[in-house]
Motif scaffolding. Structure first.
Motif, short mmCIF file in Angstrom:
data_model
loop_
_atom_site.label_atom_id
_atom_site.label_comp_id
_atom_site.label_asym_id
_atom_site.label_seq_id
_atom_site.Cartn_x
_atom_site.Cartn_y
_atom_site.Cartn_z
N GLU A 104 0.83 -1.20 0.00
CA GLU A 104 0.00 0.00 0.00
C GLU A 104 0.86 1.25 0.00
N ALA A 105 1.92 1.25 0.82
CA ALA A 105 2.80 2.43 0.89
C ALA A 105 3.46 2.70 -0.46
N VAL A 106 3.99 1.65 -1.08
CA VAL A 106 4.68 1.82 -2.36
C VAL A 106 3.70 2.28 -3.44
N GLU A 107 2.51 1.71 -3.46
CA GLU A 107 1.52 2.07 -4.47
C GLU A 107 1.09 3.53 -4.35
N ARG A 108 1.12 4.08 -3.14
CA ARG A 108 0.74 5.48 -2.95
C ARG A 108 1.90 6.43 -3.18
N LEU A 109 3.12 5.97 -2.91
CA LEU A 109 4.27 6.85 -3.03
C LEU A 109 4.84 6.91 -4.45
N ALA A 110 4.91 5.76 -5.10
CA ALA A 110 5.60 5.70 -6.40
C ALA A 110 5.05 6.69 -7.42
N PRO A 111 3.71 6.81 -7.58
CA PRO A 111 3.22 7.77 -8.59
C PRO A 111 3.40 9.23 -8.21
N SER A 112 3.72 9.49 -6.94
CA SER A 112 3.73 10.88 -6.45
C SER A 112 5.12 11.50 -6.45
N CYS A 113 6.16 10.71 -6.78
CA CYS A 113 7.52 11.25 -6.67
C CYS A 113 8.30 10.94 -7.95
N GLY A 114 9.43 11.60 -8.08
CA GLY A 114 10.26 11.35 -9.24
C GLY A 114 10.96 10.00 -9.18
N GLN A 115 11.52 9.67 -8.01
CA GLN A 115 12.22 8.40 -7.84
C GLN A 115 12.00 7.89 -6.42
N LEU A 116 11.46 6.68 -6.32
CA LEU A 116 11.29 6.02 -5.04
C LEU A 116 12.44 5.06 -4.81
N VAL A 117 13.00 5.10 -3.60
CA VAL A 117 14.11 4.21 -3.22
C VAL A 117 13.68 3.38 -2.03
N LEU A 118 13.82 2.06 -2.16
CA LEU A 118 13.57 1.12 -1.08
C LEU A 118 14.90 0.49 -0.65
N MET A 119 14.91 -0.18 0.48
CA MET A 119 16.16 -0.77 0.97
C MET A 119 15.95 -2.16 1.54
N ARG A 120 16.97 -2.98 1.35
CA ARG A 120 17.16 -4.19 2.13
C ARG A 120 18.10 -3.79 3.26
N SER A 121 17.54 -3.63 4.45
CA SER A 121 18.27 -3.03 5.57
C SER A 121 19.47 -3.87 5.99
N GLY A 151 9.00 0.40 -10.48
CA GLY A 151 10.11 1.22 -10.94
C GLY A 151 10.93 1.86 -9.83
N ALA A 152 10.92 1.25 -8.65
CA ALA A 152 11.71 1.77 -7.54
C ALA A 152 13.12 1.20 -7.57
N LEU A 153 14.03 1.91 -6.97
CA LEU A 153 15.39 1.39 -6.78
C LEU A 153 15.46 0.64 -5.45
N VAL A 154 16.29 -0.38 -5.40
CA VAL A 154 16.55 -1.10 -4.16
C VAL A 154 18.03 -0.99 -3.83
N VAL A 155 18.33 -0.48 -2.66
CA VAL A 155 19.70 -0.43 -2.17
C VAL A 155 19.90 -1.64 -1.26
N ASP A 156 20.75 -2.57 -1.68
CA ASP A 156 20.93 -3.82 -0.94
C ASP A 156 22.05 -3.66 0.08
N LEU A 157 21.67 -3.33 1.30
CA LEU A 157 22.62 -3.22 2.41
C LEU A 157 22.75 -4.53 3.16
N TYR A 158 21.71 -5.34 3.09
CA TYR A 158 21.69 -6.61 3.81
C TYR A 158 22.79 -7.55 3.31
N GLY A 159 23.07 -7.48 2.01
CA GLY A 159 24.07 -8.38 1.44
C GLY A 159 25.48 -7.85 1.48
N ALA A 160 25.72 -6.74 2.21
CA ALA A 160 27.06 -6.13 2.24
C ALA A 160 27.83 -6.60 3.46
N PRO A 161 28.87 -7.41 3.26
CA PRO A 161 29.64 -7.90 4.42
C PRO A 161 30.22 -6.78 5.27
#
Length: 260
Positions: A104-121, A151-161
């Motif tokens: 729900e959050a992504v569906e409401r945010l993605a159309p409202s901004c230029g670029q949405l960024v999500l993360m794997r914490s 069309g969001a970006l994912v920053v993968d921090l979880y996989g960073a040793p």
């Protein structure tokens, strides 16, 4: 995504990770990766605006109820959403509900901004976290799927040793140090297609592991000062963010720092 794009405005949503704990300023306030990123973006763009709606302890339902509509109305060039991890660390959790709220959050945010960024914490290793790891990985798989659909970006921090190194974590073992937050800001910076300033995945120099006595004393201090109170809040449904307002509730002009 436009490589080397210009971002005139940035809104950050989430919990303590995005609020900036435990990256303390001299005045006792928290900075964190989102503030560091905003500082760097502001150096590139006169009139840059920034809001940080994140509040420590928030669950994904609270982020949806308290932050998403506000952020969507701001129509920023850049929005970051990091949430759901606090839900996975509760004694009991309905992961289906967590996935639905994040959707729900992504569906409401993605159309409202230029670029949405999500993360794997990021997550450090340790026996406390191992219990919750399957839930975390279920959450991160869903994040990948949402990003692909919207069309969001994912920053993968979880996989960073490098971010698993305990030296990049505060004594509470839940929040990154200033160096850890700086690395996260660099990871997001690079994910946006901006020229790297450092290799955020470079491991810290090797060091001798602490001795048995030092480890046991640190474990006892952690259990007394942090783990016990954290478990107590989880069991009673309380949150460290109860009654706390966001540190930057408005999308306002943000000047880059002038000092060191």
């Amino acid at each position: 995504m436009e490589i080397n794009a210009t971002y005139n405005s940035f809104v950050a949503l989430g919990d303590s990770f995005t609020e900036g704990m435990s990256d303390l300023r001299p005045d006792g306030s928290y900075r964190g990766w989102a503030d560091v990123l905003a500082d760097r973006l502001a150096t590139r763009t006169p009139g840059f605006r920034y809001a940080n709606l994140a509040v420590r302890g928030k669950l994904i339902g609270q982020i949806v109820d308290e932050q998403v509509d506000t952020a969507a109305a701001m129509k920023a060039d850049l929005v970051t959403l990091v949430g759901g991890l606090n839900d996975t660390l509760r004694p009991k959790v309905d992961m289906g509900r967590v996935r639905g709220l994040l959707t729900e959050a992504v569906e409401r945010l993605a159309p409202s901004c230029g670029q949405l960024v999500l993360m794997r914490s990021p997550g450090r290793n340790g026996p406390v976290m191992e219990r919750f790891r399957p839930r975390m990985e279920e959450l991160f798989t869903h994040i990948d799927e949402l990003a692909a659909r919207h069309g969001a970006l994912v920053v993968d921090l979880y996989g960073a040793p490098s971010l698993g190194d305990p030296r990049l974590w505060d004594v509470d073992r839940l929040h990154l140090t200033a160096d850890g937050h700086r690395r996260v800001a660099e990871a997001v910076w690079q994910a946006l297609g901006l020229a790297p300033e450092e290799d955020w995945q470079t491991p810290l120099p090797p060091s001798l592991p602490p001795g048995w006595t030092s480890r046991r004393l640190a474990d006892a201090r952690f259990a007394r000062q942090h783990l016990g109170p954290w478990i107590g809040r989880r069991l009673t449904g309380r949150s460290s963010g109860d009654g706390r307002a966001p540190k930057r509730p408005d999308l306002a002009p943000h000047e880059p720092p002038t000092g060191p």
